[in-house]
Motif scaffolding. Sequence first.
Motif, short mmCIF file in Angstrom:
data_model
loop_
_atom_site.label_atom_id
_atom_site.label_comp_id
_atom_site.label_asym_id
_atom_site.label_seq_id
_atom_site.Cartn_x
_atom_site.Cartn_y
_atom_site.Cartn_z
N HIS A 173 41.30 44.26 40.35
CA HIS A 173 40.30 43.58 40.06
C HIS A 173 39.75 42.62 41.28
O HIS A 173 38.55 42.52 41.40
CB HIS A 173 40.32 42.61 38.69
CG HIS A 173 40.19 43.32 37.43
ND1 HIS A 173 39.47 44.02 36.99
CD2 HIS A 173 41.25 43.46 36.57
CE1 HIS A 173 39.80 44.59 35.90
NE2 HIS A 173 40.91 44.09 35.58
N ARG A 202 37.62 38.60 35.24
CA ARG A 202 37.48 39.88 35.33
C ARG A 202 38.83 40.73 34.92
O ARG A 202 38.57 41.58 33.95
CB ARG A 202 37.11 40.71 36.81
CG ARG A 202 36.74 41.91 36.84
CD ARG A 202 36.50 42.42 38.36
NE ARG A 202 36.25 43.73 38.39
CZ ARG A 202 34.99 44.31 38.81
NH1 ARG A 202 33.88 43.55 38.71
NH2 ARG A 202 34.98 45.76 38.76
N ALA A 203 39.85 40.11 35.13
CA ALA A 203 41.19 40.65 34.64
C ALA A 203 41.48 40.18 33.36
O ALA A 203 42.44 40.49 32.69
CB ALA A 203 42.14 40.10 35.55
N GLN A 210 46.83 44.20 37.79
CA GLN A 210 45.77 44.11 37.33
C GLN A 210 44.85 42.97 38.13
O GLN A 210 43.72 43.36 38.39
CB GLN A 210 45.57 43.65 35.98
CG GLN A 210 46.13 44.86 34.77
CD GLN A 210 46.14 44.18 33.33
OE1 GLN A 210 46.48 43.01 33.15
NE2 GLN A 210 45.86 44.99 32.48
#
Length: 200
Positions: free
Chosen positions: A19, A40-41, A15
């Motif tokens: 991102h 964002r993650a 992830q």
Amino acid sequence: MATIHEQKAQKTKLQIQQHFIALVEKEGFQHVSVKKIADRASINRGTFYLHYADKYELMDHLQQELLAELQLRITSILPKEAFLALHQQQLYPPFIAIFQFISEHASALRAILGDHGDPSFAKKLKHVFGEILLERLIRQHPAAQNDAFRNYMHAFMTSAILGVIQEWLDNCEEQTVEEMAKIHFQILNFISHLRAFIEK
């Protein structure tokens, strides 16, 4: 077999990479921060630091993974088999595998090779193609004994290969892996018959 904790850690790591790639493509590497990646993650910065020291280590790790996988696929290319396939007007499976690799990692390659990615990555890609694949091809030629010829031929051919890759990355929605493999075959076929065209 990986434990649940290891599986979760690997999922988080992927992830973070995904991102990070999206941010590099959108904003450029220089403008990416650990905070932006974490936000964002949907993780905290402490979780990021469990996996990477900083964004530079993340970028380096991502590049090394890509180069290692590419190197593995290039190593399976055997010049004699490739030339035989070309002579028989057949697509060569290891070439298709390289285009499959590019397709699978299009986002990462496009982001890193882009204007706001890492300028040194293109040189690293050229090195892999040059040292593993082209050296096998070039050393069969009598002129390969000349260091200058070998160096400039490396530069010419690796730049051509990288140009094809970057062009496809910019238009990968328009051609499938199989279609690109056919275009690549047509390019090789054209080059191999170039002398006949000139002598007409």
